[in-house]
Design a protein around this motif. Structure first.
Motif, PDB file in Angstrom:
ATOM      1  N   ASP A  99      39.225  45.580  16.860  1.00  0.00           N
ATOM      2  CA  ASP A  99      39.238  44.133  16.675  1.00  0.00           C
ATOM      3  C   ASP A  99      37.829  43.562  16.550  1.00  0.00           C
ATOM      4  N   VAL A 100      37.216  43.867  15.416  1.00  0.00           N
ATOM      5  CA  VAL A 100      35.878  43.352  15.123  1.00  0.00           C
ATOM      6  C   VAL A 100      35.922  41.830  15.071  1.00  0.00           C
ATOM      7  N   GLY A 101      37.001  41.292  14.499  1.00  0.00           N
ATOM      8  CA  GLY A 101      37.159  39.842  14.431  1.00  0.00           C
ATOM      9  C   GLY A 101      37.187  39.207  15.805  1.00  0.00           C
ATOM     10  N   GLY A 102      37.848  39.868  16.746  1.00  0.00           N
ATOM     11  CA  GLY A 102      37.899  39.353  18.110  1.00  0.00           C
ATOM     12  C   GLY A 102      36.527  39.320  18.755  1.00  0.00           C
ATOM     13  N   ALA A 103      35.707  40.335  18.458  1.00  0.00           N
ATOM     14  CA  ALA A 103      34.347  40.373  19.003  1.00  0.00           C
ATOM     15  C   ALA A 103      33.495  39.244  18.413  1.00  0.00           C
ATOM     16  N   VAL A 104      33.644  39.005  17.106  1.00  0.00           N
ATOM     17  CA  VAL A 104      32.923  37.905  16.451  1.00  0.00           C
ATOM     18  C   VAL A 104      33.353  36.577  17.072  1.00  0.00           C
ATOM     19  N   TYR A 105      34.643  36.435  17.294  1.00  0.00           N
ATOM     20  CA  TYR A 105      35.196  35.202  17.870  1.00  0.00           C
ATOM     21  C   TYR A 105      34.687  34.998  19.293  1.00  0.00           C
ATOM     22  N   ASP A 106      34.744  36.057  20.102  1.00  0.00           N
ATOM     23  CA  ASP A 106      34.297  35.966  21.500  1.00  0.00           C
ATOM     24  C   ASP A 106      32.844  35.515  21.593  1.00  0.00           C
ATOM     25  N   LEU A 107      32.001  36.115  20.770  1.00  0.00           N
ATOM     26  CA  LEU A 107      30.578  35.784  20.812  1.00  0.00           C
ATOM     27  C   LEU A 107      30.351  34.335  20.383  1.00  0.00           C
ATOM     28  N   THR A 108      31.017  33.919  19.314  1.00  0.00           N
ATOM     29  CA  THR A 108      30.867  32.542  18.838  1.00  0.00           C
ATOM     30  C   THR A 108      31.339  31.549  19.883  1.00  0.00           C
ATOM     31  N   LYS A 109      32.451  31.830  20.500  1.00  0.00           N
ATOM     32  CA  LYS A 109      33.001  30.952  21.542  1.00  0.00           C
ATOM     33  C   LYS A 109      32.003  30.783  22.679  1.00  0.00           C
ATOM     34  N   SER A 110      31.378  31.887  23.065  1.00  0.00           N
ATOM     35  CA  SER A 110      30.422  31.822  24.182  1.00  0.00           C
ATOM     36  C   SER A 110      29.215  30.955  23.830  1.00  0.00           C
ATOM     37  N   VAL A 111      28.769  31.024  22.575  1.00  0.00           N
ATOM     38  CA  VAL A 111      27.626  30.225  22.143  1.00  0.00           C
ATOM     39  C   VAL A 111      28.005  28.754  22.057  1.00  0.00           C
ATOM     40  N   VAL A 112      29.167  28.467  21.488  1.00  0.00           N
ATOM     41  CA  VAL A 112      29.635  27.082  21.368  1.00  0.00           C
ATOM     42  C   VAL A 112      29.769  26.432  22.745  1.00  0.00           C
ATOM     43  N   GLU A 113      30.231  27.223  23.722  1.00  0.00           N
ATOM     44  CA  GLU A 113      30.434  26.696  25.074  1.00  0.00           C
ATOM     45  C   GLU A 113      29.148  26.688  25.900  1.00  0.00           C
ATOM     46  N   GLY A 114      28.048  27.120  25.318  1.00  0.00           N
ATOM     47  CA  GLY A 114      26.768  27.066  26.011  1.00  0.00           C
ATOM     48  C   GLY A 114      26.527  28.181  27.002  1.00  0.00           C
ATOM     49  N   LYS A 115      27.345  29.247  26.920  1.00  0.00           N
ATOM     50  CA  LYS A 115      27.186  30.388  27.822  1.00  0.00           C
ATOM     51  C   LYS A 115      27.193  31.673  27.010  1.00  0.00           C
ATOM     52  N   PRO A 116      26.143  31.896  26.211  1.00  0.00           N
ATOM     53  CA  PRO A 116      26.126  33.027  25.282  1.00  0.00           C
ATOM     54  C   PRO A 116      26.295  34.386  25.962  1.00  0.00           C
ATOM     55  N   ILE A 117      27.163  35.192  25.372  1.00  0.00           N
ATOM     56  CA  ILE A 117      27.320  36.576  25.798  1.00  0.00           C
ATOM     57  C   ILE A 117      26.090  37.353  25.329  1.00  0.00           C
ATOM     58  N   THR A 118      25.541  38.192  26.189  1.00  0.00           N
ATOM     59  CA  THR A 118      24.443  39.070  25.790  1.00  0.00           C
ATOM     60  C   THR A 118      24.656  40.442  26.423  1.00  0.00           C
ATOM     61  N   GLY A 119      23.861  41.411  25.980  1.00  0.00           N
ATOM     62  CA  GLY A 119      23.998  42.756  26.512  1.00  0.00           C
ATOM     63  C   GLY A 119      25.155  43.489  25.864  1.00  0.00           C
ATOM     64  N   GLU A 120      25.424  44.697  26.351  1.00  0.00           N
ATOM     65  CA  GLU A 120      26.486  45.517  25.759  1.00  0.00           C
ATOM     66  C   GLU A 120      27.871  45.011  26.148  1.00  0.00           C
ATOM     67  N   GLN A 121      28.716  44.819  25.139  1.00  0.00           N
ATOM     68  CA  GLN A 121      30.118  44.451  25.327  1.00  0.00           C
ATOM     69  C   GLN A 121      30.944  45.584  24.733  1.00  0.00           C
ATOM     70  N   ARG A 122      31.576  46.371  25.588  1.00  0.00           N
ATOM     71  CA  ARG A 122      32.297  47.557  25.123  1.00  0.00           C
ATOM     72  C   ARG A 122      33.804  47.299  25.190  1.00  0.00           C
ATOM     73  N   TYR A 123      34.440  47.279  24.029  1.00  0.00           N
ATOM     74  CA  TYR A 123      35.875  46.973  23.944  1.00  0.00           C
ATOM     75  C   TYR A 123      36.686  48.270  23.879  1.00  0.00           C
ATOM     76  N   ASP A 124      37.844  48.258  24.576  1.00  0.00           N
ATOM     77  CA  ASP A 124      38.676  49.456  24.628  1.00  0.00           C
ATOM     78  C   ASP A 124      40.162  49.096  24.572  1.00  0.00           C
TER      79      ASP A 124
END
Length: 350
Positions: free
Chosen positions: A282-307
């Motif tokens: 779910d590459v789209g989900g990862a793109v969405y998650d990251l964008t959501k975090s930036v929009v909400e002012g709490k950017p995701i950083t570091g390694e995010q490993r999806y399984d």
């Protein structure tokens, strides 16, 4: 495919597919605070093959479009140029950051050097890199997946569905990332039925030789494996995988797609009856998650490993012919549970 509202001419750093304007520059975050989002939107840079590969890049595009719609923000997605250099990738990523896009996301490990270089110049911008975990910076999210887990499920399905006890794996490029797909698939096959023979082939040694962007190479490889006796083919080859699926469908043997649910792809509709399923990432989900975090002012950083456990990796079961094969479905569901429960550990190298 989306409708482009702004098309730009091709340049050394690729061409722009689309752009939308934002009519809402602020979002309330869920913590009760308020985050002022004043960037131009998402900046997305595609991997080799570009938009329309019905697989990896299109999965990223789906998340990009959903995020733009849900958060009412703008965005621009950029295509790679033919035979481009590493400097072209740096230029593309830097252009997106300079223009005020946030996050800026490189789709594919090939963007790692560019993201690393540009992120240091724009510390207030959040960057994302898909399929690479080597860019270590305070403003970078490394978005990576346990591809081997979804591939294991593909191997289980292939081993249960084959009538010839003979299946095939076709990788786009002979690199560690694609080795993970091979490793998981072969292990899934052998754990299910050790007697099944597995053909293995890589289309090219280097990405620039077209392994991820040449449907004809995929078609030729599939033809060879079918001639050798394989009746289920799994590809991890991006746009080249279209050729694999087309040849499998033409020869009336099973194909297993990758990254996106390829049964649902319009460009492959003619062959969908022969798409057993797809190993989802779910590459789209990862793109969405990251964008959501930036929009909400709490950017995701570091390694995010999806399984599998996170639901960002899996196996698509949308083909009615697949769901009618109760023994195959049961085997895949059991394998998924065993992986999530820790009873099965999937290898990441062949």
């Amino acid at each position: 495919m989306g409708v482009a509202s702004l098309a730009l001419a091709a340049s050394a750093c690729g061409k722009t597919s689309s752009e939308a304007s934002s009519d809402d520059d602020g979002k309330d975050d869920k913590s009760g605070g308020s985050s002022k989002y004043d960037a131009k939107g998402i900046g997305l840079a595609y991997d080799i093959g570009g938009q329309g590969d019905q697989s990896f890049n299109d999965a990223a595009y789906a998340g990009y479009e959903k995020a733009r719609k849900d958060f009412k923000i703008g965005g621009v997605d950029m295509e790679p140029g033919d035979g481009e250099s590493s400097a072209d990738k740096v230029q593309r990523i830097e252009q997106l950051a300079k223009q005020g896009y946030d996050p800026v996301i490189g789709v594919g490990y090939i963007y790692a050097p560019a993201i690393k270089e540009v992120a240091s110049k724009f510390p207030k911008t959040t960057f994302g890199i898909i399929d690479d975990n080597t860019v270590k910076a305070d403003n970078v999210a490394d978005l990576v997946f346990h591809e081997e887990q979804g591939s294991y499920l593909a191997g289980v399905a292939a081993a249960k569905a084959t009538k010839a006890d003979h299946v095939g794996f076709i990788g786009g490029v002979d690199i560690p990332l694609i080795h993970k797909f091979e490793a998981g698939f072969v292990q899934g096959v052998k754990d299910t039925n050790p007697k099944v023979k597995v053909e293995k082939q890589y289309l090219t040694e280097k990405p620039e030789d077209g392994g991820f962007s040449s449907p004809d190479k995929g078609e030729n490889a599939a033809s060879g494996q079918i001639e050798s006796g394989a009746d289920v083919l799994y590809h991890a080859a991006g746009l080249s995988g279209q050729g694999v699926i087309q040849e499998a469908g033409s020869q009336k043997v099973w194909a297993i797609g990758v990254d996106s649910d390829q049964y649902k792809q319009k460009a492959l509709a003619k062959y969908k009856d022969y798409i057993l399923g797809s190993a989802l990432k779910d590459v789209g989900g990862a793109v969405y998650d990251l964008t959501k975090s930036v929009v909400e002012g709490k950017p995701i950083t570091g390694e995010q490993r999806y399984d599998l456990k996170s639901g960002r990796v899996g196996f698509a079961d949308t083909n009615p012919k697949y769901t009618a094969m109760k023994d195959v479905v049961a085997a895949v569901e059991k394998a998924e549970k065993d992986i999530v429960d820790g009873k099965v550990t999937v290898k990441t190298t062949p």
